[in-house]
Design a protein around this motif. Sequence first.
Motif, PDB file in Angstrom:
ATOM      1  N   GLN A   1     -13.919  13.945   9.678  1.00 44.24           N
ATOM      2  CA  GLN A   1     -15.355  13.557   9.715  1.00 44.24           C
ATOM      3  C   GLN A   1     -15.954  13.586  11.109  1.00 44.24           C
ATOM      4  OE1 GLN A   1     -13.831  11.323   7.887  1.00 44.24           O
ATOM      5  NE2 GLN A   1     -13.643  12.723   6.168  1.00 44.24           N
TER       6      GLN A   1
ATOM      7  N   TYR B   1     -18.133  10.969  14.127  1.00 43.51           N
ATOM      8  CA  TYR B   1     -19.192   9.781  13.643  1.00 43.51           C
ATOM      9  C   TYR B   1     -20.157   9.612  15.246  1.00 43.51           C
ATOM     10  CZ  TYR B   1     -16.976   8.016   9.127  1.00 43.51           C
ATOM     11  OH  TYR B   1     -16.640   8.274   8.326  1.00 43.51           O
TER      12      TYR B   1
ATOM     13  N   GLN C   1     -21.138   6.207  17.272  1.00 39.01           N
ATOM     14  CA  GLN C   1     -21.592   4.683  17.520  1.00 39.01           C
ATOM     15  C   GLN C   1     -22.260   4.513  19.468  1.00 39.01           C
ATOM     16  OE1 GLN C   1     -17.938   2.775  17.850  1.00 39.01           O
ATOM     17  NE2 GLN C   1     -19.431   0.745  16.632  1.00 39.01           N
TER      18      GLN C   1
ATOM     19  N   GLY D   1     -23.751  -1.257  21.457  1.00 46.48           N
ATOM     20  CA  GLY D   1     -23.515  -2.667  20.134  1.00 46.48           C
ATOM     21  C   GLY D   1     -24.206  -2.441  18.502  1.00 46.48           C
TER      22      GLY D   1
ATOM     23  N   HIS E   1     -22.918   0.586  14.827  1.00 48.17           N
ATOM     24  CA  HIS E   1     -21.670   0.672  14.083  1.00 48.17           C
ATOM     25  C   HIS E   1     -22.118   2.074  14.242  1.00 48.17           C
ATOM     26  CE1 HIS E   1     -26.044   0.270  11.829  1.00 48.17           C
ATOM     27  NE2 HIS E   1     -25.092   1.187  11.103  1.00 48.17           N
ATOM     28  N   PRO E   2     -20.442   2.818  13.723  1.00 52.15           N
ATOM     29  CA  PRO E   2     -20.314   4.128  14.142  1.00 52.15           C
ATOM     30  C   PRO E   2     -21.425   4.255  12.126  1.00 52.15           C
ATOM     31  CG  PRO E   2     -18.339   2.841  12.887  1.00 52.15           C
ATOM     32  CD  PRO E   2     -19.113   1.771  13.216  1.00 52.15           C
TER      33      PRO E   2
ATOM     34  N   PHE F   1     -22.460   8.245   9.935  1.00 54.87           N
ATOM     35  CA  PHE F   1     -21.945   9.311   9.770  1.00 54.87           C
ATOM     36  C   PHE F   1     -23.060  10.561  10.853  1.00 54.87           C
ATOM     37  CE2 PHE F   1     -19.446  12.382   6.972  1.00 54.87           C
ATOM     38  CZ  PHE F   1     -20.625  13.263   6.775  1.00 54.87           C
TER      39      PHE F   1
ATOM     40  N   PHE G   1     -17.019   8.943  17.884  1.00 56.10           N
ATOM     41  CA  PHE G   1     -15.556   9.853  16.716  1.00 56.10           C
ATOM     42  C   PHE G   1     -15.260  10.603  15.836  1.00 56.10           C
ATOM     43  CE2 PHE G   1     -14.154   5.060  18.047  1.00 56.10           C
ATOM     44  CZ  PHE G   1     -14.875   4.155  18.654  1.00 56.10           C
TER      45      PHE G   1
ATOM     46  N   GLN H   1     -12.892  -3.572  14.545  1.00 53.56           N
ATOM     47  CA  GLN H   1     -13.269  -3.161  16.248  1.00 53.56           C
ATOM     48  C   GLN H   1     -13.042  -3.751  17.644  1.00 53.56           C
ATOM     49  OE1 GLN H   1     -16.702  -0.951  16.468  1.00 53.56           O
ATOM     50  NE2 GLN H   1     -15.845   0.759  17.532  1.00 53.56           N
TER      51      GLN H   1
ATOM     52  N   LEU I   1     -15.956  -4.743  10.556  1.00 49.10           N
ATOM     53  CA  LEU I   1     -17.072  -3.499  10.007  1.00 49.10           C
ATOM     54  C   LEU I   1     -16.989  -3.590   8.120  1.00 49.10           C
ATOM     55  CD1 LEU I   1     -16.594  -1.746  12.932  1.00 49.10           C
ATOM     56  CD2 LEU I   1     -19.335  -2.049  11.955  1.00 49.10           C
TER      57      LEU I   1
ATOM     58  N   TYR J   1     -22.361  11.556   2.124  1.00 48.99           N
ATOM     59  CA  TYR J   1     -22.675  11.453   3.718  1.00 48.99           C
ATOM     60  C   TYR J   1     -21.585  10.670   3.733  1.00 48.99           C
ATOM     61  CZ  TYR J   1     -27.676  12.252   1.738  1.00 48.99           C
ATOM     62  OH  TYR J   1     -28.704  12.677   1.031  1.00 48.99           O
TER      63      TYR J   1
ATOM     64  N   TYR K   1     -18.683   8.385   5.389  1.00 46.15           N
ATOM     65  CA  TYR K   1     -18.699   7.060   5.137  1.00 46.15           C
ATOM     66  C   TYR K   1     -19.265   6.368   5.821  1.00 46.15           C
ATOM     67  CZ  TYR K   1     -13.669   8.322   2.917  1.00 46.15           C
ATOM     68  OH  TYR K   1     -12.640   8.945   2.035  1.00 46.15           O
TER      69      TYR K   1
ATOM     70  N   PHE L   1     -20.915   2.802   7.172  1.00 43.88           N
ATOM     71  CA  PHE L   1     -20.503   1.537   7.740  1.00 43.88           C
ATOM     72  C   PHE L   1     -21.699   0.392   7.610  1.00 43.88           C
ATOM     73  CE2 PHE L   1     -16.569   2.435   9.721  1.00 43.88           C
ATOM     74  CZ  PHE L   1     -16.799   3.424   9.292  1.00 43.88           C
ATOM     75  N   GLY L   2     -21.227  -0.930   7.343  1.00 48.17           N
ATOM     76  CA  GLY L   2     -22.401  -2.019   7.529  1.00 48.17           C
ATOM     77  C   GLY L   2     -22.919  -2.492   8.836  1.00 48.17           C
ATOM     78  N   SER L   3     -23.978  -3.178   9.201  1.00 47.59           N
ATOM     79  CA  SER L   3     -23.693  -3.378  11.128  1.00 47.59           C
ATOM     80  C   SER L   3     -22.769  -4.286  11.739  1.00 47.59           C
ATOM     81  CB  SER L   3     -25.270  -3.691  10.636  1.00 47.59           C
ATOM     82  OG  SER L   3     -25.589  -5.582  10.006  1.00 47.59           O
TER      83      SER L   3
ATOM     84  N   ARG M   1     -20.288 -10.024  14.706  1.00 47.60           N
ATOM     85  CA  ARG M   1     -19.651  -9.750  15.806  1.00 47.60           C
ATOM     86  C   ARG M   1     -18.676 -11.220  15.751  1.00 47.60           C
ATOM     87  NH1 ARG M   1     -19.766  -7.192  20.707  1.00 47.60           N
ATOM     88  NH2 ARG M   1     -21.151  -6.204  19.791  1.00 47.60           N
TER      89      ARG M   1
END
Lengths: 109, 113
Positions: free
Chosen positions: A33, A35, A37, A40, A42-43, A45, A88, B37, B92, B100, B102, B104-106, B109
Amino acid sequence: GQQVMQIPQYQHVQEGEDFTTYCNSSTTLSNIQWYKQRPGGHPVFLIQLVKSGEVKKQKRLTFQFGEAKKNSSLHITATQTTDVGTYFCSSYNFNKFYFGSGTKLNVKP
Amino acid sequence: SAVISQKPSRDICQRGTSLTIQCQVDSQVTMMFWYRQQPGQSLTLIATANQGSEATYESGFVIDKFPISRPNLTFSTLTVSNMSPEDSSIYLCSVADGDYGYTFGSGTRLTVV
């Protein structure tokens, strides 16, 4: 153990130039996959490849999965400033995730 | 694709305290994942949260430090316990989202002072 190596770590291009990032594995991957980002963020898809030699396109982005399923690439044609971010690759094999280290793309207007 | 609501988006915490991060998904999902991360770095999987059973932790992560709950197919929490400055990172959650990939949530931090 299995690793997914990603190069380059950084790439600075002039807007309009092309960009490519590569992922390589020492073992056969069942899937890969990609991605993106944003700084600031998030990744997000982009695409999944599962077939040997598969090529998929999304507008200016071209994704390839190698014939041996050990490498993959993401190519962006004629970069734009909106392409800035870290790209990524990732693979899910044998119930484990492997993430590449990412390629940070900077596009100068 | 699935929509994930992750809270809090950021927090500054005192060392020795704990923080619980929540992820709510708008659809039922079998597998939920928790990542860490460091800024400018890649993602490291902490654990896989399974509904109805204990989470599966990756090497280097233990349940006492990162307890996870998964009470149903749409919700999970990750607690960062007895925090130290080394726990400062972005956390995360993620779900397997079929075609779709995977989602991710936002992210959360976390800064530990």
